[in-house]
Design a protein around this motif. Structure first.
Motif, PDB file in Angstrom:
ATOM      1  N   UNK A  26       0.282   6.763  -5.469  1.00  0.00           N
ATOM      2  CA  UNK A  26       0.078   7.572  -4.266  1.00  0.00           C
ATOM      3  C   UNK A  26       0.133   9.074  -4.568  1.00  0.00           C
ATOM      4  N   UNK A  27       1.152   9.565  -5.311  1.00  0.00           N
ATOM      5  CA  UNK A  27       1.137  10.994  -5.659  1.00  0.00           C
ATOM      6  C   UNK A  27      -0.067  11.381  -6.514  1.00  0.00           C
ATOM      7  N   UNK A  28      -0.503  10.491  -7.408  1.00  0.00           N
ATOM      8  CA  UNK A  28      -1.674  10.791  -8.226  1.00  0.00           C
ATOM      9  C   UNK A  28      -2.921  10.926  -7.364  1.00  0.00           C
ATOM     10  N   UNK A  81     -10.016   2.626   5.592  1.00  0.00           N
ATOM     11  CA  UNK A  81     -11.005   3.646   5.952  1.00  0.00           C
ATOM     12  C   UNK A  81     -11.201   4.643   4.813  1.00  0.00           C
ATOM     13  N   UNK A  82     -10.108   5.074   4.198  1.00  0.00           N
ATOM     14  CA  UNK A  82     -10.197   6.034   3.090  1.00  0.00           C
ATOM     15  C   UNK A  82     -10.948   5.424   1.910  1.00  0.00           C
ATOM     16  N   UNK A  83     -10.690   4.167   1.619  1.00  0.00           N
ATOM     17  CA  UNK A  83     -11.371   3.501   0.509  1.00  0.00           C
ATOM     18  C   UNK A  83     -12.869   3.385   0.779  1.00  0.00           C
ATOM     19  N   UNK A  84     -13.234   2.884   1.963  1.00  0.00           N
ATOM     20  CA  UNK A  84     -14.645   2.663   2.260  1.00  0.00           C
ATOM     21  C   UNK A  84     -15.415   3.986   2.348  1.00  0.00           C
ATOM     22  N   UNK A  85     -14.799   5.000   2.942  1.00  0.00           N
ATOM     23  CA  UNK A  85     -15.457   6.303   3.003  1.00  0.00           C
ATOM     24  C   UNK A  85     -15.515   6.946   1.616  1.00  0.00           C
ATOM     25  N   UNK A  86     -14.510   6.670   0.780  1.00  0.00           N
ATOM     26  CA  UNK A  86     -14.531   7.166  -0.596  1.00  0.00           C
ATOM     27  C   UNK A  86     -15.673   6.559  -1.397  1.00  0.00           C
ATOM     28  N   UNK A  87     -15.949   5.281  -1.164  1.00  0.00           N
ATOM     29  CA  UNK A  87     -17.083   4.640  -1.841  1.00  0.00           C
ATOM     30  C   UNK A  87     -18.406   5.217  -1.345  1.00  0.00           C
ATOM     31  N   UNK A 105      -3.063   9.324   6.376  1.00  0.00           N
ATOM     32  CA  UNK A 105      -2.375   8.474   5.401  1.00  0.00           C
ATOM     33  C   UNK A 105      -1.258   9.235   4.701  1.00  0.00           C
ATOM     34  N   UNK A 106      -1.504  10.482   4.354  1.00  0.00           N
ATOM     35  CA  UNK A 106      -0.482  11.292   3.676  1.00  0.00           C
ATOM     36  C   UNK A 106       0.751  11.459   4.566  1.00  0.00           C
ATOM     37  N   UNK A 107       0.545  11.868   5.816  1.00  0.00           N
ATOM     38  CA  UNK A 107       1.690  12.097   6.711  1.00  0.00           C
ATOM     39  C   UNK A 107       2.384  10.789   7.087  1.00  0.00           C
ATOM     40  N   UNK A 108       1.600   9.729   7.266  1.00  0.00           N
ATOM     41  CA  UNK A 108       2.195   8.435   7.597  1.00  0.00           C
ATOM     42  C   UNK A 108       3.015   7.902   6.432  1.00  0.00           C
ATOM     43  N   UNK A 109       2.491   8.061   5.219  1.00  0.00           N
ATOM     44  CA  UNK A 109       3.205   7.594   4.025  1.00  0.00           C
ATOM     45  C   UNK A 109       4.466   8.415   3.799  1.00  0.00           C
ATOM     46  N   UNK A 110       4.374   9.727   4.043  1.00  0.00           N
ATOM     47  CA  UNK A 110       5.554  10.579   3.887  1.00  0.00           C
ATOM     48  C   UNK A 110       6.639  10.175   4.889  1.00  0.00           C
ATOM     49  N   UNK A 111       6.229   9.860   6.119  1.00  0.00           N
ATOM     50  CA  UNK A 111       7.184   9.407   7.126  1.00  0.00           C
ATOM     51  C   UNK A 111       7.803   8.079   6.720  1.00  0.00           C
ATOM     52  N   UNK A 112       6.966   7.163   6.194  1.00  0.00           N
ATOM     53  CA  UNK A 112       7.466   5.866   5.739  1.00  0.00           C
ATOM     54  C   UNK A 112       8.503   6.051   4.628  1.00  0.00           C
ATOM     55  N   UNK A 113       8.204   6.940   3.670  1.00  0.00           N
ATOM     56  CA  UNK A 113       9.136   7.171   2.567  1.00  0.00           C
ATOM     57  C   UNK A 113      10.427   7.789   3.071  1.00  0.00           C
ATOM     58  N   UNK A 144      -2.265   0.390   6.413  1.00  0.00           N
ATOM     59  CA  UNK A 144      -3.317  -0.565   6.057  1.00  0.00           C
ATOM     60  C   UNK A 144      -4.669  -0.112   6.602  1.00  0.00           C
ATOM     61  N   UNK A 145      -4.684   0.338   7.857  1.00  0.00           N
ATOM     62  CA  UNK A 145      -5.933   0.824   8.457  1.00  0.00           C
ATOM     63  C   UNK A 145      -6.424   2.073   7.731  1.00  0.00           C
ATOM     64  N   UNK A 146      -5.515   3.000   7.465  1.00  0.00           N
ATOM     65  CA  UNK A 146      -5.894   4.246   6.797  1.00  0.00           C
ATOM     66  C   UNK A 146      -6.428   3.991   5.396  1.00  0.00           C
ATOM     67  N   UNK A 147      -5.766   3.130   4.647  1.00  0.00           N
ATOM     68  CA  UNK A 147      -6.213   2.830   3.286  1.00  0.00           C
ATOM     69  C   UNK A 147      -7.612   2.224   3.302  1.00  0.00           C
TER      70      UNK A 147
END
Length: 242
Positions: free
Chosen positions: A164-166, A26-32, A94-102, A21-24
């Protein structure tokens, strides 16, 4: 009546959920912030101010106008360099955390047990009934509240295995270094500008998912839903049909 309390989320699931949630965010706001530097999207290999935009946010007659307000970007002032630093660092977290979650979710059976819908759940009649229940804000109770409904399962699966993969593939395709190592990515997506456009559109779909997700949490009972993601314990609502 004694409340029916179940243990809904493991410690690992809860920790990884909040990290994501935190990563998403930050990534979203920095992406904007990055998008504000050039709020025009193109299709193909090239795109610049003189080219026709595929999608444009804001007026083309106001060059200084930003597509997104300062409160929605990180940092809140125009700083492309800092925005890229925030974006790239937390994107990899986010990538590594999501991969660990999966990996954990597959290992402990969470994906198979809780997310994969059965054949009966995918029947058109079942899906339409659940959609109608959602539109009427009629939430699950009793035994059915112990499990995700079909629409929830499909939404989570779409985010995990499609969106997520996209996001990852389109993000990597915008990297010159990755393009040099894997030029086939440019051919696959139709060019670097096409990748940027798909990256942005996919991000907006994820934002839509988050908005709906948060709305459902608030409408279904925020205290109970938040408690289940903080402590793991969820109070099953009494069966409304009885």
């Amino acid at each position: 009546m004694q409340p029916n309390v179940i243990y809904r989320h493991s410690v690992v699931t809860r920790v990884l959920h909040w990290l994501n949630a935190v990563c998403v965010l930050v990534v979203l706001m920095s992406g904007l912030q990055i998008f504000n530097a050039h709020p025009r999207l193109y299709w193909g290999e090239y795109g610049a101010n003189t080219d026709t935009a595929f999608i444009q946010i804001g007026s083309q007659h106001a060059p200084g106008e930003k597509a997104f307000a300062p409160w929605a970007t990180l940092p809140s002032w125009q700083d492309l360099a800092d925005g890229r630093r925030w974006h790239f660092f937390f994107a990899w977290v986010l990538v590594f955390n999501s991969a660990l979650y999966l990996l954990v979710s597959c290992a402990n059976g969470h994906v198979r047990r809780d997310l994969l819908p059965g054949r009966a759940e995918l029947s058109p009649r079942r899906l339409m009934r659940e959609l109608w229940d959602h539109l009427r804000l009629k939430f699950s109770s009793g035994e059915t509240a112990r499990h995700y409904n079909t629409l929830q399962k499909l939404a989570y699966l779409a985010v995990i295995f499609l969106l997520a993969p996209m996001m990852l593939i389109t993000g990597l395709t915008m990297s010159p270094g990755i393009d040099a190592a894997a030029p086939w990515l440019l051919d696959l997506l139709g060019g670097r500008q096409s990748a940027r456009t798909l990256h942005f559109l996919t991000a907006m779909l994820i934002v839509l998912f988050i908005i709906v997700h948060l709305a459902m949490v608030l409408l279904a009972g925020p205290l109970n839903e938040l408690r289940s993601m903080i402590t793991g314990r969820f109070v099953v609502p009494p069966d409304s049909s009885k």
